[in-house]
Write a protein that holds these residues in place. Sequence first.
Motif, PDB file in Angstrom:
ATOM      1  N   LEU A   1     -13.414   5.619  -2.395  1.00  0.00           N
ATOM      2  CA  LEU A   1     -13.716   7.056  -2.448  1.00  0.00           C
ATOM      3  C   LEU A   1     -12.484   7.897  -2.119  1.00  0.00           C
ATOM      4  O   LEU A   1     -12.267   8.944  -2.732  1.00  0.00           O
ATOM      5  N   GLN A   2     -11.675   7.440  -1.163  1.00  0.00           N
ATOM      6  CA  GLN A   2     -10.432   8.156  -0.845  1.00  0.00           C
ATOM      7  C   GLN A   2      -9.523   8.210  -2.074  1.00  0.00           C
ATOM      8  O   GLN A   2      -8.973   9.257  -2.401  1.00  0.00           O
ATOM      9  N   GLY A   3      -9.357   7.090  -2.725  1.00  0.00           N
ATOM     10  CA  GLY A   3      -8.500   7.030  -3.900  1.00  0.00           C
ATOM     11  C   GLY A   3      -9.075   7.764  -5.091  1.00  0.00           C
ATOM     12  O   GLY A   3      -8.350   8.374  -5.871  1.00  0.00           O
ATOM     13  N   TRP A   4     -10.387   7.714  -5.225  1.00  0.00           N
ATOM     14  CA  TRP A   4     -11.066   8.336  -6.366  1.00  0.00           C
ATOM     15  C   TRP A   4     -10.731   9.816  -6.487  1.00  0.00           C
ATOM     16  O   TRP A   4     -10.632  10.360  -7.578  1.00  0.00           O
ATOM     17  N   ARG A   5     -10.512  10.458  -5.349  1.00  0.00           N
ATOM     18  CA  ARG A   5     -10.190  11.886  -5.366  1.00  0.00           C
ATOM     19  C   ARG A   5      -8.855  12.167  -6.064  1.00  0.00           C
ATOM     20  O   ARG A   5      -8.613  13.275  -6.505  1.00  0.00           O
ATOM     21  N   ALA A   6      -7.997  11.164  -6.175  1.00  0.00           N
ATOM     22  CA  ALA A   6      -6.687  11.340  -6.819  1.00  0.00           C
ATOM     23  C   ALA A   6      -6.703  10.918  -8.283  1.00  0.00           C
ATOM     24  O   ALA A   6      -5.658  10.755  -8.898  1.00  0.00           O
ATOM     25  N   ARG A   7      -7.874  10.770  -8.878  1.00  0.00           N
ATOM     26  CA  ARG A   7      -7.990  10.231 -10.235  1.00  0.00           C
ATOM     27  C   ARG A   7      -7.313  11.089 -11.299  1.00  0.00           C
ATOM     28  O   ARG A   7      -6.919  10.580 -12.335  1.00  0.00           O
ATOM     29  N   LYS A   8      -7.144  12.379 -11.041  1.00  0.00           N
ATOM     30  CA  LYS A   8      -6.464  13.229 -12.025  1.00  0.00           C
ATOM     31  C   LYS A   8      -4.960  12.981 -12.010  1.00  0.00           C
ATOM     32  O   LYS A   8      -4.297  13.136 -13.022  1.00  0.00           O
ATOM     33  N   ARG A   9      -4.433  12.598 -10.853  1.00  0.00           N
ATOM     34  CA  ARG A   9      -3.000  12.328 -10.743  1.00  0.00           C
ATOM     35  C   ARG A   9      -2.657  10.874 -11.042  1.00  0.00           C
ATOM     36  O   ARG A   9      -1.529  10.555 -11.385  1.00  0.00           O
ATOM     37  N   TYR A  10      -3.642   9.982 -10.862  1.00  0.00           N
ATOM     38  CA  TYR A  10      -3.391   8.555 -11.038  1.00  0.00           C
ATOM     39  C   TYR A  10      -4.644   7.920 -11.648  1.00  0.00           C
ATOM     40  O   TYR A  10      -5.694   7.887 -11.006  1.00  0.00           O
ATOM     41  N   PRO A  11      -4.551   7.445 -12.886  1.00  0.00           N
ATOM     42  CA  PRO A  11      -5.740   6.899 -13.561  1.00  0.00           C
ATOM     43  C   PRO A  11      -6.376   5.737 -12.783  1.00  0.00           C
ATOM     44  O   PRO A  11      -5.677   4.872 -12.266  1.00  0.00           O
ATOM     45  N   ASN A  12      -7.705   5.752 -12.705  1.00  0.00           N
ATOM     46  CA  ASN A  12      -8.481   4.717 -12.023  1.00  0.00           C
ATOM     47  C   ASN A  12      -8.023   4.540 -10.569  1.00  0.00           C
ATOM     48  O   ASN A  12      -7.929   3.433 -10.057  1.00  0.00           O
ATOM     49  N   ALA A  13      -7.725   5.661  -9.925  1.00  0.00           N
ATOM     50  CA  ALA A  13      -7.143   5.665  -8.588  1.00  0.00           C
ATOM     51  C   ALA A  13      -8.028   5.002  -7.540  1.00  0.00           C
ATOM     52  O   ALA A  13      -7.519   4.368  -6.614  1.00  0.00           O
ATOM     53  N   GLY A  14      -9.341   5.121  -7.660  1.00  0.00           N
ATOM     54  CA  GLY A  14     -10.232   4.508  -6.674  1.00  0.00           C
ATOM     55  C   GLY A  14      -9.997   3.013  -6.560  1.00  0.00           C
ATOM     56  O   GLY A  14     -10.069   2.442  -5.474  1.00  0.00           O
ATOM     57  N   TYR A  15      -9.697   2.383  -7.672  1.00  0.00           N
ATOM     58  CA  TYR A  15      -9.441   0.937  -7.689  1.00  0.00           C
ATOM     59  C   TYR A  15      -7.988   0.629  -7.334  1.00  0.00           C
ATOM     60  O   TYR A  15      -7.711  -0.144  -6.427  1.00  0.00           O
ATOM     61  N   TRP A  16      -7.051   1.228  -8.057  1.00  0.00           N
ATOM     62  CA  TRP A  16      -5.640   0.863  -7.907  1.00  0.00           C
ATOM     63  C   TRP A  16      -5.041   1.275  -6.571  1.00  0.00           C
ATOM     64  O   TRP A  16      -4.080   0.661  -6.110  1.00  0.00           O
ATOM     65  N   LEU A  17      -5.568   2.315  -5.939  1.00  0.00           N
ATOM     66  CA  LEU A  17      -5.027   2.774  -4.659  1.00  0.00           C
ATOM     67  C   LEU A  17      -5.813   2.239  -3.470  1.00  0.00           C
ATOM     68  O   LEU A  17      -5.559   2.616  -2.334  1.00  0.00           O
ATOM     69  N   ASN A  18      -6.760   1.363  -3.722  1.00  0.00           N
ATOM     70  CA  ASN A  18      -7.540   0.733  -2.660  1.00  0.00           C
ATOM     71  C   ASN A  18      -6.629  -0.272  -1.942  1.00  0.00           C
ATOM     72  O   ASN A  18      -6.057  -1.154  -2.581  1.00  0.00           O
ATOM     73  N   PRO A  19      -6.460  -0.158  -0.624  1.00  0.00           N
ATOM     74  CA  PRO A  19      -5.575  -1.078   0.095  1.00  0.00           C
ATOM     75  C   PRO A  19      -5.907  -2.556  -0.120  1.00  0.00           C
ATOM     76  O   PRO A  19      -4.997  -3.396  -0.173  1.00  0.00           O
ATOM     77  N   PHE A  20      -7.180  -2.895  -0.270  1.00  0.00           N
ATOM     78  CA  PHE A  20      -7.552  -4.284  -0.525  1.00  0.00           C
ATOM     79  C   PHE A  20      -6.994  -4.755  -1.869  1.00  0.00           C
ATOM     80  O   PHE A  20      -6.476  -5.859  -1.988  1.00  0.00           O
ATOM     81  N   GLU A  21      -7.111  -3.909  -2.879  1.00  0.00           N
ATOM     82  CA  GLU A  21      -6.586  -4.265  -4.202  1.00  0.00           C
ATOM     83  C   GLU A  21      -5.063  -4.274  -4.207  1.00  0.00           C
ATOM     84  O   GLU A  21      -4.446  -5.100  -4.878  1.00  0.00           O
ATOM     85  N   MET A  22      -4.462  -3.355  -3.471  1.00  0.00           N
ATOM     86  CA  MET A  22      -3.001  -3.310  -3.428  1.00  0.00           C
ATOM     87  C   MET A  22      -2.438  -4.612  -2.872  1.00  0.00           C
ATOM     88  O   MET A  22      -1.495  -5.174  -3.422  1.00  0.00           O
ATOM     89  N   GLU A  23      -3.032  -5.115  -1.780  1.00  0.00           N
ATOM     90  CA  GLU A  23      -2.576  -6.390  -1.233  1.00  0.00           C
ATOM     91  C   GLU A  23      -2.851  -7.533  -2.201  1.00  0.00           C
ATOM     92  O   GLU A  23      -1.990  -8.393  -2.421  1.00  0.00           O
ATOM     93  N   ALA A  24      -4.036  -7.556  -2.779  1.00  0.00           N
ATOM     94  CA  ALA A  24      -4.404  -8.663  -3.668  1.00  0.00           C
ATOM     95  C   ALA A  24      -3.486  -8.724  -4.890  1.00  0.00           C
ATOM     96  O   ALA A  24      -3.065  -9.810  -5.296  1.00  0.00           O
ATOM     97  N   TYR A  25      -3.178  -7.571  -5.473  1.00  0.00           N
ATOM     98  CA  TYR A  25      -2.269  -7.569  -6.621  1.00  0.00           C
ATOM     99  C   TYR A  25      -0.833  -7.884  -6.200  1.00  0.00           C
ATOM    100  O   TYR A  25      -0.096  -8.538  -6.937  1.00  0.00           O
ATOM    101  N   GLU A  26      -0.451  -7.425  -5.030  1.00  0.00           N
ATOM    102  CA  GLU A  26       0.897  -7.678  -4.528  1.00  0.00           C
ATOM    103  C   GLU A  26       1.135  -9.170  -4.295  1.00  0.00           C
ATOM    104  O   GLU A  26       2.218  -9.682  -4.529  1.00  0.00           O
ATOM    105  N   ARG A  27       0.110  -9.870  -3.863  1.00  0.00           N
ATOM    106  CA  ARG A  27       0.256 -11.275  -3.448  1.00  0.00           C
ATOM    107  C   ARG A  27      -0.378 -12.301  -4.386  1.00  0.00           C
ATOM    108  O   ARG A  27      -0.300 -13.493  -4.124  1.00  0.00           O
TER     109      ARG A  27
END
Length: 165
Positions: free
Chosen positions: A101-127
């Motif tokens: 939900l925190q990331g979702w608010r940035a969806r106009k600046r970053y597509p699919n922000a709720g998913y891509w800016l989620n800290p859990f997803e950021m770590e999982a994609y990073e590693r």
Amino acid sequence: MKFKPLRHPFRMFRILRFVWKARKPSTVHDMPAVVDTFWLNSGYEALTFFGTILTHSQQEADHMNRRFDELKNHEMIHLKQAVTTGDSWWRFYRLYLKFWLQGWRARKRYPNAGYWLNPFEMEAYERMHDMDYVNQCRDGATEWQRFAQMTIDERIKYKRQRLKA
């Protein structure tokens, strides 16, 4: 928009069997992959749900059950993250929703922000390409906490820098 009745109205409740059979994340050593297309949005290959990996097809599920590749590693990182959230799937999903939900608010600046800016997803994609990472995280994966401390703007900047590299 025309209302379309659900083809199989009770199909969504099949997911309750995974919730009912769920074990504490720390006691799960390998997550089986099964087919359940109801809960997967298009564009996503798999979903971790209470210690089970949901996929689009039997072929994908069989592949994931036979081989430990980057996608399976990504989903196993979510398992290790659940260990660090009090060894509880419920706490993991509550935090996941909060971050989404925190990331979702940035969806106009970053597509699919709720998913891509989620800290859990950021770590999982990073590693996910580090095939030893899950074994190194015996007590749980904690890198998501560093991402969670970042503001949304800092996460966007970090993601954009990673895409350029």
